[in-house]
Design a protein around this motif. Structure first.
Motif, PDB file in Angstrom:
ATOM      1  N   LEU A   1       4.578  15.118  -2.845  1.00 25.25           N
ATOM      2  CA  LEU A   1       5.984  15.078  -3.240  1.00 25.25           C
ATOM      3  C   LEU A   1       6.683  13.835  -2.701  1.00 25.25           C
ATOM      4  N   SER A   2       6.362  13.459  -1.457  1.00 24.14           N
ATOM      5  CA  SER A   2       6.996  12.281  -0.852  1.00 24.14           C
ATOM      6  C   SER A   2       6.640  11.013  -1.612  1.00 24.14           C
ATOM      7  N   GLN A   3       5.361  10.876  -1.972  1.00 27.51           N
ATOM      8  CA  GLN A   3       4.936   9.678  -2.692  1.00 27.51           C
ATOM      9  C   GLN A   3       5.330   9.738  -4.165  1.00 27.51           C
ATOM     10  N   MET A   4       5.406  10.932  -4.716  1.00 19.68           N
ATOM     11  CA  MET A   4       5.761  11.083  -6.130  1.00 19.68           C
ATOM     12  C   MET A   4       7.178  10.615  -6.405  1.00 19.68           C
ATOM     13  N   GLN A   5       8.057  10.704  -5.423  1.00 19.07           N
ATOM     14  CA  GLN A   5       9.433  10.255  -5.644  1.00 19.07           C
ATOM     15  C   GLN A   5       9.610   8.779  -5.329  1.00 19.07           C
TER      16      GLN A   5
ATOM     17  N   TYR B   1       0.815  -1.217   0.000  1.00 19.75           N
ATOM     18  CA  TYR B   1       0.000   0.000   0.000  1.00 19.75           C
ATOM     19  C   TYR B   1       0.849   1.267   0.000  1.00 19.75           C
ATOM     20  N   GLY B   2       2.156   1.145   0.141  1.00 21.79           N
ATOM     21  CA  GLY B   2       3.010   2.329   0.112  1.00 21.79           C
ATOM     22  C   GLY B   2       2.567   3.400   1.081  1.00 21.79           C
ATOM     23  N   SER B   3       2.138   3.009   2.286  1.00 23.41           N
ATOM     24  CA  SER B   3       1.579   3.967   3.221  1.00 23.41           C
ATOM     25  C   SER B   3       2.639   4.898   3.793  1.00 23.41           C
ATOM     26  N   LEU B   4       2.203   6.106   4.110  1.00 27.10           N
ATOM     27  CA  LEU B   4       3.103   7.117   4.634  1.00 27.10           C
ATOM     28  C   LEU B   4       2.331   8.031   5.573  1.00 27.10           C
ATOM     29  N   ILE B   5       2.892   8.285   6.744  1.00 31.68           N
ATOM     30  CA  ILE B   5       2.304   9.217   7.703  1.00 31.68           C
ATOM     31  C   ILE B   5       3.238  10.410   7.845  1.00 31.68           C
ATOM     32  N   LEU B   6       2.705  11.603   7.662  1.00 27.90           N
ATOM     33  CA  LEU B   6       3.464  12.838   7.865  1.00 27.90           C
ATOM     34  C   LEU B   6       2.817  13.635   8.990  1.00 27.90           C
TER      35      LEU B   6
ATOM     36  N   GLU C   1      12.874  17.851   4.725  1.00 27.55           N
ATOM     37  CA  GLU C   1      14.126  17.912   3.977  1.00 27.55           C
ATOM     38  C   GLU C   1      14.111  16.997   2.765  1.00 27.55           C
ATOM     39  N   SER C   2      13.477  15.827   2.882  1.00 20.39           N
ATOM     40  CA  SER C   2      13.452  14.891   1.748  1.00 20.39           C
ATOM     41  C   SER C   2      12.744  15.501   0.546  1.00 20.39           C
ATOM     42  N   CYS C   3      11.702  16.282   0.791  1.00 23.83           N
ATOM     43  CA  CYS C   3      10.988  16.933  -0.318  1.00 23.83           C
ATOM     44  C   CYS C   3      11.827  18.035  -0.935  1.00 23.83           C
ATOM     45  N   ARG C   4      12.528  18.772  -0.104  1.00 22.78           N
ATOM     46  CA  ARG C   4      13.393  19.826  -0.634  1.00 22.78           C
ATOM     47  C   ARG C   4      14.512  19.233  -1.479  1.00 22.78           C
ATOM     48  N   GLU C   5      15.045  18.095  -1.037  1.00 22.68           N
ATOM     49  CA  GLU C   5      16.105  17.433  -1.811  1.00 22.68           C
ATOM     50  C   GLU C   5      15.549  16.925  -3.140  1.00 22.68           C
ATOM     51  N   PHE C   6      14.327  16.418  -3.127  1.00 18.10           N
ATOM     52  CA  PHE C   6      13.682  15.945  -4.344  1.00 18.10           C
ATOM     53  C   PHE C   6      13.540  17.076  -5.352  1.00 18.10           C
TER      54      PHE C   6
ATOM     55  N   GLU D   1      25.483  -2.229   5.314  1.00 21.85           N
ATOM     56  CA  GLU D   1      25.376  -2.385   6.762  1.00 21.85           C
ATOM     57  C   GLU D   1      25.439  -1.049   7.493  1.00 21.85           C
ATOM     58  N   ASN D   2      25.696   0.027   6.784  1.00 24.85           N
ATOM     59  CA  ASN D   2      25.817   1.334   7.431  1.00 24.85           C
ATOM     60  C   ASN D   2      24.620   2.232   7.112  1.00 24.85           C
ATOM     61  N   ARG D   3      23.514   1.638   6.760  1.00 17.76           N
ATOM     62  CA  ARG D   3      22.337   2.434   6.398  1.00 17.76           C
ATOM     63  C   ARG D   3      21.791   3.170   7.607  1.00 17.76           C
ATOM     64  N   THR D   4      21.315   4.380   7.371  1.00 17.55           N
ATOM     65  CA  THR D   4      20.699   5.171   8.440  1.00 17.55           C
ATOM     66  C   THR D   4      19.289   5.619   8.068  1.00 17.55           C
ATOM     67  N   GLU D   5      18.857   5.346   6.831  1.00 16.06           N
ATOM     68  CA  GLU D   5      17.524   5.737   6.395  1.00 16.06           C
ATOM     69  C   GLU D   5      16.788   4.509   5.852  1.00 16.06           C
ATOM     70  N   PHE D   6      15.490   4.435   6.115  1.00 16.62           N
ATOM     71  CA  PHE D   6      14.699   3.283   5.716  1.00 16.62           C
ATOM     72  C   PHE D   6      13.369   3.761   5.148  1.00 16.62           C
ATOM     73  N   ASP D   7      12.846   3.003   4.181  1.00 16.90           N
ATOM     74  CA  ASP D   7      11.596   3.384   3.531  1.00 16.90           C
ATOM     75  C   ASP D   7      10.418   3.331   4.483  1.00 16.90           C
TER      76      ASP D   7
END
Length: 260
Positions: free
Chosen positions: A106-110, A47-52, A191-196, A232-238
């Motif tokens: 914007l978050s879902q569009m990327q 479902y690609g769910s996202l809470i902001l 910030e993720s949207c601004r980077e996009f 193994e050094n990831r700091t961000e997750f979907d």
């Protein structure tokens, strides 16, 4: 916050009997969010769910930020469903709802190839109808997916009308979004949207839509990037499930005593 918003906007014209039959009380709202939405659907990648959450700096030193709004969206078959969007009633007029909508899109569009946006709203909730209308959404009857709890029309008194609103990704919609990413809304975006936006990918999509090149294969080739395996050094997750998978992969499961 959602409870106060419902009582002051969605349920304001309910009779006492209608409130007792149709309106959710605070414990029901908490149960819906915690059990159904967060624990189940938010962890379902299909479902690609996202809470902001929109927060404001607390003027008191050392105190947590103040929650001012929340948006819960999901993606199914290319459609971005705005499933819940609430703003503190006393915060209306401060562009918080517009920023939540813009950030959600914007978050879902990327992350996904999007066909368009869909939602359901009380026609009597004029601020919400006006907000969605400003994003080009119009009354378009459609059947709300059963995966998302079915249509809300069956959960309200017959004398109230709920509008199914929709808008497809088009040059006009992209122009609306271009205007939305200007101040003051742009200053509230994560910030993720601004980077996009800064990466040029939003402009690539806008140009592709205008040229009628915006199709799934184009999106996969020009916007999505393959994620490195075994990082193994990831700091961000979907999402939370992605994080859980990473944790499980890092854990040792073959210790001599048989314990994980």
């Amino acid at each position: 916050m959602q409870f106060r918003s419902m009582r002051q906007k969605e349920y304001v014209n309910y009779t006492g009997l209608e409130l007792s039959i149709y309106a959710m009380e605070l414990p029901q709202i908490i149960s819906m969010w915690s059990e159904r939405m967060v624990y189940t659907e938010f962890c379902d990648r299909n479902y690609g769910s996202l809470i902001l959450v929109a927060v404001e700096d607390n003027p008191l030193p050392g105190k947590p930020d103040i929650v001012r709004g929340v948006a819960f969206t999901s993606v199914l078959d290319g459609w971005l469903y705005i499933r819940s969007l609430y703003v503190e009633p006393e915060m209306t007029g401060r562009k918080i709802g517009s920023a939540l909508m813009t950030a959600s899109i914007l978050s879902q569009m990327q992350r996904f190839y999007l066909v368009g946006l869909r939602l359901e709203v009380f026609t009597g909730n004029l601020p919400a109808v006006g907000l969605y209308g400003s994003f080009g959404m119009t009354d378009k009857p459609f059947e709300y997916p059963e995966e998302f709890g079915g249509t809300a029309k069956h959960a309200v008194p017959p004398r109230f009308r709920i509008s199914s609103m929709e808008n497809r990704i088009s040059p006009d919609f992209m122009e609306i979004m271009t205007r939305r990413i200007q101040p003051p809304v742009s200053e509230m975006l994560p910030e993720s949207c601004r980077e996009f936006i800064a990466s040029g990918n939003f402009e690539k999509i806008r140009e592709a839509v205008a040229a009628k090149h915006y199709i799934p294969s184009w999106f996969n080739e020009h916007i999505l990037k393959p994620r490195p395996e075994g990082d193994e050094n990831r700091t961000e997750f979907d999402d939370w499930c992605d994080f859980q998978d990473w944790i499980e992969a890092m854990e040792t499961t073959d210790e001599p005593d048989g314990k994980n």
